[in-house]
Design a protein around this motif. Structure first.
Motif, short mmCIF file in Angstrom:
data_model
loop_
_atom_site.label_atom_id
_atom_site.label_comp_id
_atom_site.label_asym_id
_atom_site.label_seq_id
_atom_site.Cartn_x
_atom_site.Cartn_y
_atom_site.Cartn_z
N ARG A 258 12.85 45.40 -5.30
CA ARG A 258 14.14 44.70 -5.27
C ARG A 258 14.54 44.47 -3.82
O ARG A 258 14.24 45.27 -2.94
CB ARG A 258 15.21 45.54 -5.97
CG ARG A 258 14.85 45.87 -7.41
CD ARG A 258 15.64 47.06 -7.92
NE ARG A 258 17.00 46.72 -8.28
CZ ARG A 258 17.94 47.61 -8.59
NH1 ARG A 258 17.64 48.90 -8.57
NH2 ARG A 258 19.15 47.22 -8.90
N ARG A 259 15.24 43.37 -3.57
CA ARG A 259 15.76 43.11 -2.23
C ARG A 259 16.85 44.13 -1.94
O ARG A 259 17.84 44.21 -2.65
CB ARG A 259 16.34 41.70 -2.14
CG ARG A 259 15.30 40.59 -2.14
CD ARG A 259 15.97 39.24 -2.15
NE ARG A 259 16.87 39.13 -3.31
CZ ARG A 259 17.73 38.12 -3.49
NH1 ARG A 259 17.81 37.16 -2.61
NH2 ARG A 259 18.50 38.09 -4.56
N ALA A 260 16.64 44.89 -0.90
CA ALA A 260 17.51 46.04 -0.66
C ALA A 260 18.14 45.98 0.72
O ALA A 260 17.51 45.55 1.69
CB ALA A 260 16.72 47.34 -0.80
N LEU A 261 19.38 46.44 0.78
CA LEU A 261 20.03 46.78 2.03
C LEU A 261 20.05 48.30 2.09
O LEU A 261 20.66 48.96 1.24
CB LEU A 261 21.46 46.24 2.09
CG LEU A 261 22.30 46.74 3.28
CD1 LEU A 261 21.71 46.30 4.60
CD2 LEU A 261 23.75 46.26 3.15
N LEU A 262 19.36 48.86 3.08
CA LEU A 262 19.25 50.31 3.21
C LEU A 262 19.86 50.72 4.54
O LEU A 262 19.50 50.19 5.59
CB LEU A 262 17.78 50.72 3.16
CG LEU A 262 17.45 52.20 3.38
CD1 LEU A 262 18.11 53.06 2.30
CD2 LEU A 262 15.94 52.42 3.39
N VAL A 263 20.80 51.65 4.49
CA VAL A 263 21.41 52.20 5.71
C VAL A 263 20.96 53.65 5.83
O VAL A 263 21.26 54.48 4.95
CB VAL A 263 22.95 52.11 5.67
CG1 VAL A 263 23.54 52.74 6.94
CG2 VAL A 263 23.40 50.66 5.54
N LEU A 264 20.21 53.94 6.89
CA LEU A 264 19.73 55.29 7.17
C LEU A 264 20.51 55.83 8.36
O LEU A 264 20.35 55.37 9.49
CB LEU A 264 18.23 55.27 7.47
CG LEU A 264 17.34 54.78 6.31
CD1 LEU A 264 15.90 54.67 6.77
CD2 LEU A 264 17.46 55.70 5.10
N ASP A 265 21.35 56.81 8.11
CA ASP A 265 22.27 57.31 9.13
C ASP A 265 21.68 58.53 9.84
O ASP A 265 21.06 59.39 9.21
CB ASP A 265 23.60 57.68 8.46
CG ASP A 265 24.69 58.00 9.45
OD1 ASP A 265 24.73 57.36 10.52
OD2 ASP A 265 25.51 58.89 9.17
N ASP A 266 21.89 58.59 11.16
CA ASP A 266 21.57 59.77 11.97
C ASP A 266 20.08 60.11 11.92
O ASP A 266 19.69 61.22 11.56
CB ASP A 266 22.40 60.97 11.51
CG ASP A 266 22.36 62.12 12.51
OD1 ASP A 266 22.07 61.87 13.70
OD2 ASP A 266 22.61 63.27 12.11
N ALA A 267 19.26 59.15 12.32
CA ALA A 267 17.81 59.38 12.37
C ALA A 267 17.44 60.07 13.67
O ALA A 267 17.97 59.77 14.73
CB ALA A 267 17.06 58.05 12.26
N ALA A 268 16.49 60.99 13.58
CA ALA A 268 15.99 61.67 14.77
C ALA A 268 14.78 60.97 15.36
O ALA A 268 14.53 61.08 16.56
CB ALA A 268 15.63 63.12 14.43
N SER A 269 14.02 60.24 14.53
CA SER A 269 12.79 59.62 14.99
C SER A 269 12.38 58.53 14.03
O SER A 269 12.84 58.46 12.88
CB SER A 269 11.67 60.66 15.10
OG SER A 269 11.33 61.13 13.80
N LEU A 270 11.44 57.67 14.49
CA LEU A 270 10.89 56.66 13.59
C LEU A 270 10.02 57.30 12.51
O LEU A 270 9.80 56.70 11.45
CB LEU A 270 10.08 55.65 14.40
CG LEU A 270 10.91 54.65 15.21
CD1 LEU A 270 10.00 53.75 16.02
CD2 LEU A 270 11.81 53.81 14.31
N ARG A 271 9.49 58.51 12.78
CA ARG A 271 8.70 59.20 11.76
C ARG A 271 9.52 59.43 10.50
O ARG A 271 8.99 59.37 9.38
CB ARG A 271 8.21 60.53 12.32
CG ARG A 271 7.28 61.28 11.38
CD ARG A 271 7.00 62.68 11.89
NE ARG A 271 8.17 63.53 11.81
CZ ARG A 271 8.58 64.15 10.70
NH1 ARG A 271 7.90 64.02 9.58
NH2 ARG A 271 9.66 64.91 10.72
#
Length: 434
Positions: free
Chosen positions: A206-219
């Protein structure tokens, strides 16, 4: 530019541990105007005496202070609710606290519990400005955009506002939000495996809008990205990740002053018409600090804005060291290598507004090449600010935090030796240090 003032008191339902709950209580104290522990104790006992409680069962200041301490295995639930009631006597809010104290979410195993929300957090009513940044996020040039900046600069508030605007035009089939806890004060960062299965199930082409908050790294981020064409991910991080970025800075002086004035419209200015400007300067124009100041101003009946400005300038570092600011900065500090930590502490000893690798090397007692590497690490964590021509600066609140860490962790003799090395580098003349 933007500042997001708290629209309401901290929500205890978001607590995942007892330390989280104590953090909510500390935030509530600041939101309520930062009354003294004596005032809180007096309010509790006034209510308890009226209810007929005997004198030997009344609250003591020391036990009230204990409610605000982290690292505890259990709390006095009755007293904690009484503290909450003394700060914000609202029935539904008290019910949420009682539920949180009963809920297993504040017990063991909280680190393993991670949720993906199928909606964005509520947009803050006090959000304003950041027009250029919102315009860039409205028409992103990449499927992943990172919003970055120093702690307390308003990254999450911007991501949520931009996310609501993007979701409103109907281009996405699903909108999801997850807190990756990259710099949580008590819980470890989320491992991608904890979210991967749930995200794959909800995304499902599905076409998604994803908000990932407070990431420490691209991993953390890469395994979670949606794969359906037309999807978009917004990431917030206090680190400069290897992705297209929108970088946030503290507010311009005039904007910080205007927004502070809007946040406390009913409070008289008092004798000094520049009082809002003085408070904004004490806050270093940082949104989190301005929000804390606004809460304190609103919570002290009978005080003018001038009174608050005088109070802050009598002990300007006090605001910087309020637990709201220190809690925001410390997770970044504790992830640094020991030598980078030491350099940050020593930089608080530098008397000038800017410095370079030579001055950093003198303060740390190393060579300029090594000092430059540590400066780059601090800049990547947004703990020092880059300036042109290989120069750097400390935000006023980071300087106050670093000075506090230096007094707590460095021997006085070591600080004196660092000052002496800097003096020998620059000499007694009027030229700017390092």
């Amino acid at each position: 530019m933007t500042i997001a003032f708290p629209a309401g008191p901290p929500d205890p339902a978001r607590a995942h541990s007892l330390d989280d709950l104590v953090g909510c209580l500390r935030g509530l104290k600041l939101w309520a105007g930062d009354p003294s522990f004596e005032t809180i104790t007096r309010r509790i006992n006034t209510r308890w005496r009226a209810a007929g409680r005997p004198a030997d069962e009344l609250a003591r200041r020391g036990t009230v202070v204990d409610c605000f301490k982290v690292g505890r295995r259990r709390v006095n639930a009755e007293l904690m609710v009484a503290v909450v009631q003394a700060l914000h006597d609202y029935p539904d809010y008290l019910t949420r606290w009682r539920q949180a104290l009963r809920d297993g979410r504040v017990g063991a195993g909280a680190a393993a519990r991670v949720r993906v929300l199928d909606r964005l957090p509520d947009d803050l009513a006090g959000f304003a400005g950041r027009r250029d940044e919102l315009d860039r996020l409205a028409e992103p040039r990449a499927v992943v955009t990172v919003i970055t900046g120093m702690p307390g600069v308003g990254k999450t508030a911007l991501a949520v506002r931009a996310g609501h605007r993007l979701a409103a035009d109907g281009r996405f089939d699903v909108t999801l939000f997850a807190d990756l806890r990259g710099f949580h004060p008590t819980l470890p960062p989320v491992e991608p495996v904890q979210l991967h299965g749930e995200l794959r199930r909800r995304l499902a082409d599905r076409r998604a809008l994803l908000v990932l908050d407070d990431a420490a790294s691209l991993r953390q981020v890469h395994p979670l990205l949606p794969t359906a064409p037309g999807s978009l991910t917004l990431v917030t991080s206090r680190r400069r990740l290897d992705a297209p970025v929108v970088e946030l800075e503290p507010l311009p002086a005039e904007e910080a002053q205007r927004l502070l004035a809007r946040a406390v419209p009913g409070v008289p200015v008092g004798a000094d018409p520049a009082a809002h400007r003085r408070i904004a300067r004490c806050c270093g124009h940082l949104p989190l600090a301005l929000a804390l100041a606004a809460g304190q101003i609103a919570g002290r009946a009978g005080w003018t804005v001038t009174d608050h400005a005088d109070r802050l300038e009598e002990g300007e570092a006090r605001l910087a060291l309020d637990e709201g600011i220190e809690t925001a900065l410390h997770p970044s500090y504790r992830t640094l290598p020991p030598q980078s930590q030491a350099l940050l502490r020593r930089l608080a000893l530098h008397p000038g507004p800017e410095f370079g690798p030579d001055a950093a090397a003198a303060l740390l007692g190393t060579d300029p090449g090594s000092a430059a590497r540590h400066l780059r690490r601090l800049a990547a964590e947004h703990l020092v600010q880059r300036r042109p021509h290989d120069r750097f600066a400390l935000h006023v609140l980071v300087r106050a935090y670093a000075a506090r860490r230096g007094h707590d962790e460095d021997r006085p003799a070591d600080r004196a030796l660092a000052r002496q090395r800097l003096y020998e580098l620059t000499g007694p003349g009027p030229r700017e240090c390092g």
